[in-house]
Scaffold this motif. Structure first.
Motif, PDB file in Angstrom:
ATOM      1  N   VAL A 124      -0.919  -8.808  -5.189  1.00  0.00           N
ATOM      2  CA  VAL A 124      -1.450  -8.662  -3.848  1.00  0.00           C
ATOM      3  C   VAL A 124      -1.947 -10.513  -2.878  1.00  0.00           C
ATOM      4  N   ARG A 125      -2.538 -10.901  -4.045  1.00  0.00           N
ATOM      5  CA  ARG A 125      -3.119 -12.632  -2.749  1.00  0.00           C
ATOM      6  C   ARG A 125      -1.239 -13.111  -2.177  1.00  0.00           C
ATOM      7  N   GLY A 163      -0.349  -3.738   0.805  1.00  0.00           N
ATOM      8  CA  GLY A 163      -0.641  -2.972  -0.561  1.00  0.00           C
ATOM      9  C   GLY A 163       0.492  -2.344  -0.248  1.00  0.00           C
ATOM     10  N   GLN A 180       0.624 -11.641  -0.368  1.00  0.00           N
ATOM     11  CA  GLN A 180       0.475 -11.568   0.580  1.00  0.00           C
ATOM     12  C   GLN A 180      -0.235 -12.180   1.426  1.00  0.00           C
ATOM     13  N   ILE A 185      -9.916  -7.266  -3.148  1.00  0.00           N
ATOM     14  CA  ILE A 185      -9.675  -7.859  -2.037  1.00  0.00           C
ATOM     15  C   ILE A 185     -11.239  -8.793  -1.452  1.00  0.00           C
ATOM     16  N   LEU A 237      -6.541  -0.539  -2.682  1.00  0.00           N
ATOM     17  CA  LEU A 237      -7.106  -1.808  -2.230  1.00  0.00           C
ATOM     18  C   LEU A 237      -8.249  -1.324  -1.745  1.00  0.00           C
ATOM     19  N   VAL A 244      -8.783 -11.919  -5.624  1.00  0.00           N
ATOM     20  CA  VAL A 244      -8.422 -10.414  -6.043  1.00  0.00           C
ATOM     21  C   VAL A 244      -8.524 -10.590  -7.305  1.00  0.00           C
ATOM     22  N   LEU A 297      -1.189   2.156  -6.419  1.00  0.00           N
ATOM     23  CA  LEU A 297      -1.970   0.455  -5.530  1.00  0.00           C
ATOM     24  C   LEU A 297      -3.193   1.356  -4.907  1.00  0.00           C
ATOM     25  N   ALA A 313       2.943  -5.031  -2.137  1.00  0.00           N
ATOM     26  CA  ALA A 313       2.582  -5.864  -3.643  1.00  0.00           C
ATOM     27  C   ALA A 313       3.154  -4.779  -4.389  1.00  0.00           C
ATOM     28  N   ARG A 314       2.802  -3.905  -3.860  1.00  0.00           N
ATOM     29  CA  ARG A 314       3.445  -2.283  -4.644  1.00  0.00           C
ATOM     30  C   ARG A 314       4.516  -2.711  -4.884  1.00  0.00           C
TER      31      ARG A 314
END
Length: 315
Positions: free
Chosen positions: A214-215, A274, A217, A251, A293, A232, A291, A277-278
């Motif tokens: 996630v971070r 999201g 992205q 986040i 967020l 995150v 996922l 990252a997913r």
């Protein structure tokens, strides 16, 4: 794998049966920010473990990458970039983590950018000399130097002023020069049996890796300094009965204005973060991921030692 697991991504596996000359040891990949340490780690272990972006200080944690062959097992430690002028608690924490890592290894590999030696490179070199750690120099991104003749005076000046056991020229991005580097590393490691199973690539949990994806992205999609004001936290990581990994992540930002930017117009930015990252999680974890967020504000978290510890920023 449950939320608290800290085992390799591929499971314990069986330890390879080492021959009498089998070597194993810890190797720090160290350097100033943005010289390509994470790209180099991923190339050396043949697995996309460390997140990568064009921005400095993408790596915030020590990450162990494991490369096992018939000759030995190299435990690569990707360290945060060591940099000067660390005014915020986060930056000081990253520097402590980097310095701690180089004090614990059998061999240090200082990574620099082709044709460049900065004050930060010099500061890291001084730290390695102080630790009396055997050290190699890796000149990365050599593919970007079109005129190879300029390398000769650059390296000659380096060798005249600094002492390295050996120098290697590589392109981590194009995976050039890696075999010679691996051989040079292995012959300097102690003869001893492996520590991890032959199929393991890291000691980090899926929970940690999910937060990093996630971070990543955030680093890739947000402009200017905003990515450095974000972190995150994984609040839930559950393997459901239907085989889907359900992940809830927060986040954290420092100000309300930053929250609005991360969410975007009508939630478009957060949705894009999201979705990407997913997809990356599904490729790495080899199963479907659900996922969710959220974006939350915690003023001054970057300078709050207790919050840094909560988010996993430790030495």
């Amino acid at each position: 794998m449950n939320d608290n697991d800290e085992i390799g991504l591929e499971g314990i596996g069986s330890l390879p049966l080492p021959h009498e000359d089998f070597r194993c040891g810890l190797v720090a990949l160290a350097g100033r920010p943005n010289v390509g340490k994470s790209t180099l780690l991923n190339a050396l272990i043949g697995f996309r473990l460390s997140i990568v972006s064009p921005r400095p200080q993408t790596t915030r944690h020590r990450i162990l990458g494991i490369a096992t062959s018939e000759a030995g097992q190299i435990l690569y430690v990707d360290t945060p970039g060591l940099h000067r002028g660390a005014k915020r608690a986060m930056n000081r924490s990253l520097n402590r983590a980097a310095r701690s890592a180089i004090s614990e290894v059998d061999l240090a590999v200082q990574v620099i950018e082709s044709g460049r030696w900065t004050d930060e490179d010099e500061a890291l070199y001084d730290a390695l000399v102080e630790q009396k750690t055997p050290r190699l120099l890796v000149i990365n991104k050599v593919d970007l130097t079109k005129d190879k003749t300029v390398m000769l005076p650059f390296v000659a000046d380096l060798v005249a002023k600094h002492s390295f056991d050996e120098i290697y020229y590589v392109s981590a991005l194009k995976q050039k020069g890696l075999k010679e580097l691996e051989q040079g590393i292995l012959k300097r490691l102690p003869v001893q049996p492996p520590v991890y199973g032959e199929d393991e690539v890291t000691d980090r949990s899926e929970r940690f890796l999910a937060a990093e994806m996630v971070r990543e992205q955030l680093m890739l999609r947000l402009d200017q300094e905003l990515p450095y004001a974000t972190t995150v936290e994984i609040e839930q990581f559950t393997d459901r009965d239907d085989g889907i990994a359900e992940i809830h992540a927060v986040i954290w930002v420092e100000r309300d204005g930053q929250k609005a930017i991360v969410i975007g117009n009508g939630g478009a930015q957060l949705k894009a973060i999201g979705s990407s990252a997913r997809r990356n999680m599904e490729r790495m974890f080899e199963r479907k991921v659900f996922l969710r967020l959220w974006v939350k504000v915690r003023e001054g978290w970057v300078d709050d030692e207790s919050m840094l510890k909560k988010f996993g920023y430790t030495d």
